[in-house]
Design a protein around this motif. Structure first.
Motif, PDB file in Angstrom:
ATOM      1  N   PHE A  73       9.089  10.626 -10.201  1.00 20.00           N
ATOM      2  CA  PHE A  73       8.865  10.985  -8.803  1.00 20.00           C
ATOM      3  C   PHE A  73       8.135  12.323  -8.704  1.00 20.00           C
ATOM      4  O   PHE A  73       8.266  13.195  -9.573  1.00 20.00           O
ATOM      5  N   ASP A  74       7.393  12.465  -7.619  1.00 22.48           N
ATOM      6  CA  ASP A  74       6.823  13.749  -7.235  1.00 22.48           C
ATOM      7  C   ASP A  74       7.814  14.409  -6.277  1.00 22.48           C
ATOM      8  O   ASP A  74       7.881  14.054  -5.101  1.00 22.48           O
ATOM      9  N   ALA A  75       8.587  15.352  -6.769  1.00 22.21           N
ATOM     10  CA  ALA A  75       9.636  15.986  -5.958  1.00 22.21           C
ATOM     11  C   ALA A  75       9.075  16.968  -4.945  1.00 22.21           C
ATOM     12  O   ALA A  75       9.778  17.376  -4.012  1.00 22.21           O
ATOM     13  N   THR A  76       7.808  17.362  -5.093  1.00 20.50           N
ATOM     14  CA  THR A  76       7.222  18.373  -4.211  1.00 20.50           C
ATOM     15  C   THR A  76       6.894  17.818  -2.838  1.00 20.50           C
ATOM     16  O   THR A  76       6.984  18.519  -1.834  1.00 20.50           O
ATOM     17  N   HIS A  77       6.507  16.545  -2.783  1.00 25.05           N
ATOM     18  CA  HIS A  77       6.048  15.946  -1.535  1.00 25.05           C
ATOM     19  C   HIS A  77       6.994  14.803  -1.139  1.00 25.05           C
ATOM     20  O   HIS A  77       6.884  13.691  -1.672  1.00 25.05           O
ATOM     21  N   SER A  78       7.896  15.096  -0.224  1.00 30.38           N
ATOM     22  CA  SER A  78       8.850  14.103   0.251  1.00 30.38           C
ATOM     23  C   SER A  78       8.641  13.879   1.743  1.00 30.38           C
ATOM     24  O   SER A  78       8.328  14.804   2.492  1.00 30.38           O
ATOM     25  N   GLN A  96       9.125   8.969  -1.289  1.00 26.66           N
ATOM     26  CA  GLN A  96       8.526   9.908  -2.233  1.00 26.66           C
ATOM     27  C   GLN A  96       7.449   9.214  -3.073  1.00 26.66           C
ATOM     28  O   GLN A  96       7.596   8.038  -3.435  1.00 26.66           O
ATOM     29  N   PRO A  97       6.393   9.945  -3.411  1.00 28.71           N
ATOM     30  CA  PRO A  97       5.391   9.385  -4.331  1.00 28.71           C
ATOM     31  C   PRO A  97       5.989   9.228  -5.726  1.00 28.71           C
ATOM     32  O   PRO A  97       6.818  10.034  -6.166  1.00 28.71           O
ATOM     33  N   PHE A  98       5.558   8.176  -6.404  1.00 27.16           N
ATOM     34  CA  PHE A  98       6.036   7.883  -7.759  1.00 27.16           C
ATOM     35  C   PHE A  98       4.833   7.456  -8.581  1.00 27.16           C
ATOM     36  O   PHE A  98       4.075   6.574  -8.181  1.00 27.16           O
ATOM     37  N   ARG A  99       4.653   8.088  -9.727  1.00 33.01           N
ATOM     38  CA  ARG A  99       3.534   7.722 -10.607  1.00 33.01           C
ATOM     39  C   ARG A  99       4.021   6.758 -11.673  1.00 33.01           C
ATOM     40  O   ARG A  99       4.897   7.083 -12.480  1.00 33.01           O
ATOM     41  N   ASP A 100       3.437   5.559 -11.653  1.00 34.56           N
ATOM     42  CA  ASP A 100       3.768   4.544 -12.647  1.00 34.56           C
ATOM     43  C   ASP A 100       2.908   4.776 -13.892  1.00 34.56           C
ATOM     44  O   ASP A 100       1.684   4.649 -13.835  1.00 34.56           O
ATOM     45  N   ASP A 126      18.409  14.821  -3.556  1.00 31.48           N
ATOM     46  CA  ASP A 126      17.871  15.347  -4.808  1.00 31.48           C
ATOM     47  C   ASP A 126      16.917  14.322  -5.407  1.00 31.48           C
ATOM     48  O   ASP A 126      16.901  13.159  -5.029  1.00 31.48           O
ATOM     49  N   THR A 127      16.100  14.785  -6.342  1.00 33.70           N
ATOM     50  CA  THR A 127      15.091  13.951  -6.983  1.00 33.70           C
ATOM     51  C   THR A 127      15.280  13.989  -8.485  1.00 33.70           C
ATOM     52  O   THR A 127      15.291  15.080  -9.074  1.00 33.70           O
ATOM     53  N   PRO A 128      15.450  12.845  -9.122  1.00 34.09           N
ATOM     54  CA  PRO A 128      15.568  12.838 -10.591  1.00 34.09           C
ATOM     55  C   PRO A 128      14.335  13.470 -11.230  1.00 34.09           C
ATOM     56  O   PRO A 128      13.206  13.195 -10.836  1.00 34.09           O
ATOM     57  N   ASP A 129      14.576  14.344 -12.212  1.00 29.65           N
ATOM     58  CA  ASP A 129      13.464  15.042 -12.867  1.00 29.65           C
ATOM     59  C   ASP A 129      13.149  14.456 -14.243  1.00 29.65           C
ATOM     60  O   ASP A 129      12.495  15.093 -15.065  1.00 29.65           O
ATOM     61  N   ALA A 188      18.795   5.781  -8.670  1.00 32.19           N
ATOM     62  CA  ALA A 188      17.839   6.626  -7.937  1.00 32.19           C
ATOM     63  C   ALA A 188      17.804   6.321  -6.449  1.00 32.19           C
ATOM     64  O   ALA A 188      17.093   6.985  -5.702  1.00 32.19           O
ATOM     65  N   ALA A 189      18.563   5.313  -6.013  1.00 34.46           N
ATOM     66  CA  ALA A 189      18.521   4.892  -4.613  1.00 34.46           C
ATOM     67  C   ALA A 189      19.641   5.543  -3.817  1.00 34.46           C
ATOM     68  O   ALA A 189      20.726   5.814  -4.334  1.00 34.46           O
ATOM     69  N   TYR A 190      19.363   5.788  -2.546  1.00 37.03           N
ATOM     70  CA  TYR A 190      20.413   6.137  -1.613  1.00 37.03           C
ATOM     71  C   TYR A 190      20.903   4.828  -0.981  1.00 37.03           C
ATOM     72  O   TYR A 190      21.024   3.822  -1.670  1.00 37.03           O
ATOM     73  N   ARG A 191      21.183   4.789   0.267  1.00 37.00           N
ATOM     74  CA  ARG A 191      21.658   3.530   0.856  1.00 37.00           C
ATOM     75  C   ARG A 191      20.472   2.574   1.013  1.00 37.00           C
ATOM     76  O   ARG A 191      19.589   2.792   1.845  1.00 37.00           O
ATOM     77  N   ALA A 192      20.456   1.529   0.217  1.00 40.01           N
ATOM     78  CA  ALA A 192      19.292   0.645   0.131  1.00 40.01           C
ATOM     79  C   ALA A 192      19.651  -0.788   0.501  1.00 40.01           C
ATOM     80  O   ALA A 192      19.212  -1.743  -0.136  1.00 40.01           O
ATOM     81  N   ASP A 193      20.443  -0.949   1.563  1.00 38.49           N
ATOM     82  CA  ASP A 193      20.760  -2.291   2.059  1.00 38.49           C
ATOM     83  C   ASP A 193      19.730  -2.676   3.119  1.00 38.49           C
ATOM     84  O   ASP A 193      19.973  -2.599   4.308  1.00 38.49           O
ATOM     85  N   TRP A 194      18.571  -3.102   2.639  1.00 36.16           N
ATOM     86  CA  TRP A 194      17.444  -3.343   3.525  1.00 36.16           C
ATOM     87  C   TRP A 194      17.617  -4.669   4.271  1.00 36.16           C
ATOM     88  O   TRP A 194      17.683  -5.723   3.649  1.00 36.16           O
ATOM     89  N   PRO A 195      17.646  -4.648   5.602  1.00 34.92           N
ATOM     90  CA  PRO A 195      17.687  -5.919   6.344  1.00 34.92           C
ATOM     91  C   PRO A 195      16.293  -6.540   6.373  1.00 34.92           C
ATOM     92  O   PRO A 195      15.307  -5.874   6.692  1.00 34.92           O
TER      93      PRO A 195
END
Length: 235
Positions: A73-78, A96-100, A126-129, A188-195
């Motif tokens: 993840f890019d922790a700088t730009h959320s 957050q941006p994530f570079r694959d 928080d963002t995993p580093d 890495a997810a927060y509440r991710a119960d997507w309807p």
């Protein structure tokens, strides 16, 4: 017809309302079909082979496609998507941006919902580093929402009232995948119960029945009133 005299005003009212009520009923039937199609597509994608980030934009219909990612993840730009609710509580969704690393592509990942009970205090996250292996799916909205104000707040994390993925990549000056990815439940997810949908097909069918019933009741009253008026005029 001598036995039917509804009058001009009731006739005009019925001519205006009856087509509208019938249209609303058929519209709800159409919405039910659309929701069934959405749910069927989502179920099919759950068992389909996952795709790489570089393949998303090549798909004819990328909605709900599962994606496997490996990177950081890019922790700088959320980004914080405002006014999201869960169980009656107000909060935000964290993007957050994530570079694959395997594909070298940037993707915008929605990590889920966070509570925000006090607007005077920024929501905490928080963002995993470390490098991560993630599973997500493509969210492709059916259309752009109507908004009175599309401005973003300044500073980071940046508050949004809707997600325009291409505009966010332009802001970050990066060539990223043009779809939001919603993270599946995991570390890495927060509440991710997507309807998938806020209203089930059965609810649309119920509304359709109500509209058709109102149309039938209006027509029955119109006929009754017309016959009653005709009988009264003969007395």
């Amino acid at each position: 017809m001598s036995g039917f005299k509804p009058g001009l005003l009731p006739t005009l009212v019925v001519l205006c309302l009856l087509p509208l009520l019938v249209w609303l009923g058929f519209w709800q039937l159409e919405r039910a079909d659309q929701k069934r199609d959405m749910l069927d597509r989502q179920a099919a994608r759950e068992v389909a082979a996952p795709v790489a980030p570089g393949q998303i934009e090549k798909l004819e219909d990328p909605a709900y496609a599962r994606v496997y990612l490996q990177g950081s993840f890019d922790a700088t730009h959320s980004f914080l998507l405002d006014s999201r609710t869960r169980d009656g509580r107000v909060g935000v969704e964290l993007l957050q941006p994530f570079r694959d690393e395997p594909s070298g592509r940037w993707v915008l990942i929605n990590r889920g919902w966070l509570p925000w009970p006090d607007r005077r205090v920024p929501p905490k996250f928080d963002t995993p580093d470390r490098p991560l292996k993630l599973a997500a799916w493509v969210y492709a909205p059916s259309g752009k929402p109507f908004l009175l104000n599309e401005r973003m707040a300044e500073g980071w994390p940046r508050l949004l009232n809707h997600v325009d993925v291409e505009a966010l990549w332009q802001l970050l000056r990066r060539d990223g995948v043009a779809y939001e990815l919603r993270l599946e439940p995991g570390p890495a997810a927060y509440r991710a119960d997507w309807p998938i949908t806020t209203m089930q097909p059965q609810q649309h069918l119920g509304y359709a029945v109500q509209w058709f019933a109102l149309a039938a009741a209006l027509l029955a009253l119109f006929i009754y009133f017309g016959v009653h008026q005709a009988r009264g005029s003969k007395q």
